[in-house]
Design a protein around this motif. Structure first.
Motif, mmCIF file in Angstrom:
data_model
loop_
_atom_site.group_PDB
_atom_site.id
_atom_site.type_symbol
_atom_site.label_atom_id
_atom_site.label_comp_id
_atom_site.label_asym_id
_atom_site.label_seq_id
_atom_site.Cartn_x
_atom_site.Cartn_y
_atom_site.Cartn_z
ATOM 1 N N GLU A 1 0.838 -1.160 -0.033
ATOM 2 C CA GLU A 1 0.126 0.006 -0.011
ATOM 3 C C GLU A 1 0.942 1.279 0.139
ATOM 4 O OE1 GLU A 1 -3.235 0.641 -0.346
ATOM 5 O OE2 GLU A 1 -3.331 -1.614 -0.923
ATOM 6 N N ASP A 2 1.873 1.283 0.804
ATOM 7 C CA ASP A 2 2.846 2.358 0.571
ATOM 8 C C ASP A 2 3.690 2.618 -0.445
ATOM 9 O OD1 ASP A 2 2.621 3.077 3.412
ATOM 10 O OD2 ASP A 2 3.899 1.479 3.931
ATOM 11 N N ARG B 1 0.892 4.157 -3.044
ATOM 12 C CA ARG B 1 0.801 5.488 -2.476
ATOM 13 C C ARG B 1 1.690 6.315 -3.127
ATOM 14 N NH1 ARG B 1 0.475 7.539 3.671
ATOM 15 N NH2 ARG B 1 -0.070 9.984 3.253
ATOM 16 N N ASP C 1 1.084 6.481 -6.721
ATOM 17 C CA ASP C 1 -0.190 7.225 -6.910
ATOM 18 C C ASP C 1 0.395 8.660 -7.030
ATOM 19 O OD1 ASP C 1 -2.667 7.198 -8.112
ATOM 20 O OD2 ASP C 1 -3.507 7.074 -6.004
ATOM 21 N N THR C 2 1.166 9.007 -6.202
ATOM 22 C CA THR C 2 1.545 10.485 -5.798
ATOM 23 C C THR C 2 2.243 10.938 -7.030
ATOM 24 O OG1 THR C 2 1.469 10.253 -3.566
ATOM 25 C CG2 THR C 2 2.480 12.205 -4.138
#
Length: 229
Positions: free
Chosen positions: A90-91, A94, A97-98
């Motif tokens: 998930e990190d 993330r 995705d950023t």
């Protein structure tokens, strides 16, 4: 040479010096800081060809620095590799995705980091062929590394640019996630298929027409022949 200019954003002094040593030995010009606010200023002043960005830094977090860099026209297409001790899926999602183009979990091999940086830089450099690709109002000038939609500029990150180019070269074809992964990402064997979905979503948002890139269930994605799902 601007493309070999590296901005290193890392507040671990020992690690920062180690990374700097390996990049300078490979011929890179390295500038470094451990502060997020200073990194944003330096990115505008230096126009680096690549940014290595630690997630956990002083002041503004690496994640927020990445987000702000992607919002600026001057750094929207600058390749970014995130360095972090956060290794959970998930990190990683993330971070990507950023706006990060690649993601390396600590501890890592400095030689591998240099190799990844070189690969990301090579894949983000425009071709010098003067080639132009067009489809459904999208125009990609490969020599100038610019994208327009109905005459208006579209600002894409390096990964989204490469992804769009791959689609534009194959309109109407259904491309599997694995095909896209191998074609667009360096070290694709270490990247998860879900990463493709993250960047497809970002590309759709940038283009402003989600249905232009169609999801083909159990098969992959396709840039529709007429841009209609």
């Amino acid at each position: 040479m601007a493309s070999r200019r590296l901005l290193l954003v890392e507040d671990d002094v020992a690690l920062s010096e180690l990374v700097r040593f390996h990049f300078e030995r490979d011929g890179w010009e390295v500038r470094q800081t451990g502060d997020g606010e200073e990194a944003l200023i330096m990115a505008d002043e230096l126009h680096p060809g690549l940014i290595l960005l630690d997630w956990m830094i002083e002041g503004v977090s690496g994640l927020e620095v990445c987000r702000r860099l992607r919002r600026r026209e001057t750094t929207a297409q600058t390749p970014i590799i995130m360095l972090t001790a956060r290794g959970e899926e998930e990190d990683r999602i993330r971070g990507l995705d950023t706006g990060a183009d690649d993601y390396l979990t600590k501890p890592f091999s400095p030689r591998e980091l240099v190799a990844r940086a070189t690969a990301v830089l090579r894949r983000s450099s425009p071709a010098l062929t003067g080639e132009r690709l067009e489809h459904s109002g999208i125009e990609m000038d490969i020599a100038a590394h610019r994208v327009r939609r109905d005459g208006k500029p579209i600002h894409l990150g390096p990964t989204e640019y490469r992804l769009l180019r791959y689609f534009l070269e194959r309109p109407g074809r259904v491309l599997s996630r694995q095909q896209l992964l191998e074609a667009v990402w360096p070290h694709s064997e270490e990247i998860e298929l879900r990463t493709v979905d993250v960047h497809i979503r970002r590309l759709r948002l940038a283009l402003g027409e989600p249905d232009l890139i169609r999801t083909v269930r159990s098969a992959g994605y396709s840039l529709d022949g007429e841009g209609v799902a």
